[in-house]
Write a protein that holds these residues in place. Structure first.
Motif, PDB file in Angstrom:
ATOM      1  N   LYS A 127       0.847  -1.191   0.000  1.00 52.85           N
ATOM      2  CA  LYS A 127       0.000   0.000   0.000  1.00 52.85           C
ATOM      3  C   LYS A 127       0.883   1.242   0.000  1.00 52.85           C
ATOM      4  O   LYS A 127       1.976   1.237   0.544  1.00 52.85           O
ATOM      5  CB  LYS A 127      -0.903   0.011   1.229  1.00 52.85           C
ATOM      6  N   THR A 128       0.354   2.304  -0.617  1.00 54.35           N
ATOM      7  CA  THR A 128       1.079   3.563  -0.695  1.00 54.35           C
ATOM      8  C   THR A 128       0.364   4.610   0.147  1.00 54.35           C
ATOM      9  O   THR A 128      -0.862   4.737   0.089  1.00 54.35           O
ATOM     10  CB  THR A 128       1.188   4.036  -2.157  1.00 54.35           C
ATOM     11  N   PHE A 129       1.150   5.360   0.908  1.00 55.62           N
ATOM     12  CA  PHE A 129       0.613   6.369   1.815  1.00 55.62           C
ATOM     13  C   PHE A 129       1.322   7.700   1.611  1.00 55.62           C
ATOM     14  O   PHE A 129       2.523   7.733   1.366  1.00 55.62           O
ATOM     15  CB  PHE A 129       0.839   5.960   3.280  1.00 55.62           C
ATOM     16  N   LEU A 130       0.574   8.787   1.723  1.00 61.51           N
ATOM     17  CA  LEU A 130       1.137  10.107   1.935  1.00 61.51           C
ATOM     18  C   LEU A 130       0.824  10.442   3.379  1.00 61.51           C
ATOM     19  O   LEU A 130      -0.316  10.253   3.836  1.00 61.51           O
ATOM     20  CB  LEU A 130       0.516  11.157   1.012  1.00 61.51           C
ATOM     21  N   ILE A 131       1.815  10.934   4.089  1.00 60.76           N
ATOM     22  CA  ILE A 131       1.669  11.134   5.534  1.00 60.76           C
ATOM     23  C   ILE A 131       2.101  12.546   5.904  1.00 60.76           C
ATOM     24  O   ILE A 131       3.158  13.017   5.486  1.00 60.76           O
ATOM     25  CB  ILE A 131       2.516  10.102   6.300  1.00 60.76           C
ATOM     26  N   GLU A 132       1.276  13.189   6.686  1.00 62.20           N
ATOM     27  CA  GLU A 132       1.593  14.497   7.233  1.00 62.20           C
ATOM     28  C   GLU A 132       1.771  14.346   8.736  1.00 62.20           C
ATOM     29  O   GLU A 132       0.919  13.781   9.419  1.00 62.20           O
ATOM     30  CB  GLU A 132       0.462  15.492   6.936  1.00 62.20           C
ATOM     31  N   VAL A 133       2.886  14.825   9.254  1.00 69.20           N
ATOM     32  CA  VAL A 133       3.181  14.759  10.682  1.00 69.20           C
ATOM     33  C   VAL A 133       2.889  16.133  11.269  1.00 69.20           C
ATOM     34  O   VAL A 133       3.468  17.135  10.840  1.00 69.20           O
ATOM     35  CB  VAL A 133       4.656  14.353  10.920  1.00 69.20           C
ATOM     36  N   LYS A 134       1.961  16.175  12.210  1.00 66.01           N
ATOM     37  CA  LYS A 134       1.526  17.439  12.815  1.00 66.01           C
ATOM     38  C   LYS A 134       1.229  17.233  14.296  1.00 66.01           C
ATOM     39  O   LYS A 134       0.792  16.155  14.701  1.00 66.01           O
ATOM     40  CB  LYS A 134       0.207  17.926  12.181  1.00 66.01           C
ATOM     41  N   PRO A 135       1.404  18.271  15.114  1.00 64.12           N
ATOM     42  CA  PRO A 135       0.890  18.187  16.478  1.00 64.12           C
ATOM     43  C   PRO A 135      -0.632  18.019  16.423  1.00 64.12           C
ATOM     44  O   PRO A 135      -1.295  18.608  15.563  1.00 64.12           O
ATOM     45  CB  PRO A 135       1.257  19.539  17.090  1.00 64.12           C
ATOM     46  N   TYR A 136      -1.179  17.219  17.313  1.00 68.93           N
ATOM     47  CA  TYR A 136      -2.617  16.943  17.320  1.00 68.93           C
ATOM     48  C   TYR A 136      -3.425  18.234  17.368  1.00 68.93           C
ATOM     49  O   TYR A 136      -4.451  18.355  16.701  1.00 68.93           O
ATOM     50  CB  TYR A 136      -2.958  16.039  18.512  1.00 68.93           C
ATOM     51  N   SER A 137      -2.952  19.215  18.137  1.00 66.39           N
ATOM     52  CA  SER A 137      -3.694  20.474  18.284  1.00 66.39           C
ATOM     53  C   SER A 137      -3.915  21.178  16.946  1.00 66.39           C
ATOM     54  O   SER A 137      -4.917  21.866  16.770  1.00 66.39           O
ATOM     55  CB  SER A 137      -2.968  21.404  19.247  1.00 66.39           C
ATOM     56  N   GLN A 138      -3.009  21.003  15.991  1.00 60.08           N
ATOM     57  CA  GLN A 138      -3.157  21.650  14.691  1.00 60.08           C
ATOM     58  C   GLN A 138      -4.166  20.941  13.797  1.00 60.08           C
ATOM     59  O   GLN A 138      -4.577  21.481  12.777  1.00 60.08           O
ATOM     60  CB  GLN A 138      -1.810  21.741  13.976  1.00 60.08           C
ATOM     61  N   THR A 139      -4.576  19.743  14.173  1.00 62.91           N
ATOM     62  CA  THR A 139      -5.561  18.997  13.389  1.00 62.91           C
ATOM     63  C   THR A 139      -6.981  19.210  13.914  1.00 62.91           C
ATOM     64  O   THR A 139      -7.919  18.656  13.363  1.00 62.91           O
ATOM     65  CB  THR A 139      -5.246  17.484  13.375  1.00 62.91           C
ATOM     66  N   GLN A 140      -7.119  19.986  14.969  1.00 62.73           N
ATOM     67  CA  GLN A 140      -8.415  20.225  15.597  1.00 62.73           C
ATOM     68  C   GLN A 140      -8.791  21.702  15.505  1.00 62.73           C
ATOM     69  O   GLN A 140      -7.917  22.567  15.548  1.00 62.73           O
ATOM     70  CB  GLN A 140      -8.375  19.821  17.077  1.00 62.73           C
ATOM     71  N   ILE A 141     -10.079  21.971  15.392  1.00 62.89           N
ATOM     72  CA  ILE A 141     -10.554  23.361  15.387  1.00 62.89           C
ATOM     73  C   ILE A 141     -10.305  23.933  16.775  1.00 62.89           C
ATOM     74  O   ILE A 141     -10.726  23.348  17.778  1.00 62.89           O
ATOM     75  CB  ILE A 141     -12.044  23.434  15.018  1.00 62.89           C
ATOM     76  N   PRO A 142      -9.579  25.051  16.870  1.00 62.76           N
ATOM     77  CA  PRO A 142      -9.258  25.600  18.194  1.00 62.76           C
ATOM     78  C   PRO A 142     -10.498  26.107  18.918  1.00 62.76           C
ATOM     79  O   PRO A 142     -11.478  26.500  18.291  1.00 62.76           O
ATOM     80  CB  PRO A 142      -8.290  26.743  17.884  1.00 62.76           C
ATOM     81  N   LYS A 143     -10.417  26.069  20.225  1.00 64.07           N
ATOM     82  CA  LYS A 143     -11.510  26.566  21.052  1.00 64.07           C
ATOM     83  C   LYS A 143     -11.136  27.955  21.581  1.00 64.07           C
ATOM     84  O   LYS A 143     -10.009  28.194  21.977  1.00 64.07           O
ATOM     85  CB  LYS A 143     -11.757  25.608  22.209  1.00 64.07           C
ATOM     86  N   ARG A 144     -12.116  28.825  21.578  1.00 63.50           N
ATOM     87  CA  ARG A 144     -11.917  30.186  22.090  1.00 63.50           C
ATOM     88  C   ARG A 144     -12.086  30.142  23.600  1.00 63.50           C
ATOM     89  O   ARG A 144     -13.012  29.529  24.109  1.00 63.50           O
ATOM     90  CB  ARG A 144     -12.952  31.115  21.448  1.00 63.50           C
ATOM     91  N   SER A 145     -11.166  30.769  24.331  1.00 61.82           N
ATOM     92  CA  SER A 145     -11.299  30.847  25.785  1.00 61.82           C
ATOM     93  C   SER A 145     -10.912  32.247  26.246  1.00 61.82           C
ATOM     94  O   SER A 145     -10.235  32.991  25.528  1.00 61.82           O
ATOM     95  CB  SER A 145     -10.408  29.805  26.470  1.00 61.82           C
ATOM     96  N   ALA A 146     -11.325  32.589  27.460  1.00 61.74           N
ATOM     97  CA  ALA A 146     -11.039  33.910  28.014  1.00 61.74           C
ATOM     98  C   ALA A 146      -9.542  34.088  28.260  1.00 61.74           C
ATOM     99  O   ALA A 146      -9.025  35.200  28.197  1.00 61.74           O
ATOM    100  CB  ALA A 146     -11.812  34.104  29.318  1.00 61.74           C
TER     101      ALA A 146
END
Length: 190
Positions: A127-146
């Motif tokens: 099987k052939t794969f293309l792989i992107e290595v990223k911190p998990y936080s960059q793969t998630q929509i950020p949450k707004r906080s105070a």
């Protein structure tokens, strides 16, 4: 999709609630960074060169310094695939895996080079794969906080949008070739 350390694929459900961002971000040129990674970078990521143990697996030009990496996660992944007997071939940001995508912020075509291209035996099948290595936080929509400043939140949104636009283009690119596109995050190594 995410690749787990045992070789299984994990589907992650994503919400698309913040799809209408109007944020501008800067892009880097992967080919320039490939030629000259900066071990003393200002962002604090571990960078340098990895010399593969199994050089016959590496596809492309291997210079005397080795294969550049731009984060400790990329280095860990390089070590893992280099040592894995099921991985037959791999390369890092190979020019033949360039993917065109439309940058909605700048309103023009851009080029993206996924971190890794890899051929691996999975249940006896190559099987052939293309792989992107990223911190998990960059793969998630950020949450707004105070506690989070507007500039931090804006930067996180920009990063996530950048990752998402590239992911969609890469998944289409891979589907056309019968390949898989995967994210590898720190959760892969846990």
């Amino acid at each position: 999709m995410f690749l787990k350390s045992d070789g299984r694929l994990k589907q992650e459900v994503r919400t698309e609630q913040n799809a209408d961002f109007h944020i501008r971000w800067d892009f880097y040129n992967p080919l320039i960074m490939l030629q000259n990674p900066n071990p003393n970078n200002v962002r604090g990521y571990k960078q340098g060169y990895y010399i593969p143990t199994n050089k016959e697996k590496f596809v492309g030009h291997l210079n005397k310094e080795g294969v550049p990496y731009r984060s400790s996660l990329e280095l860990k992944f390089m070590r893992l695939i280099d040592a894995n007997p099921n991985v037959e071939k791999w390369t890092y940001e190979h020019p033949d895996t360039k993917i065109s995508y439309f940058d909605p912020m700048m309103q023009k075509q851009r080029t993206y080079y996924p971190d890794f291209w890899m051929q691996m035996r999975v249940n006896g099948e190559l099987k052939t794969f293309l792989i992107e290595v990223k911190p998990y936080s960059q793969t998630q929509i950020p949450k707004r906080s105070a506690k989070k400043s507007k500039s931090t939140y804006s930067r996180e949104l920009q990063t996530n949008l950048n990752v998402e636009v590239k992911r969609r283009s890469a998944e289409k690119f891979c589907a056309e070739r019968g390949w898989k596109y995967l994210f590898v995050t720190e959760k892969f190594f846990a």
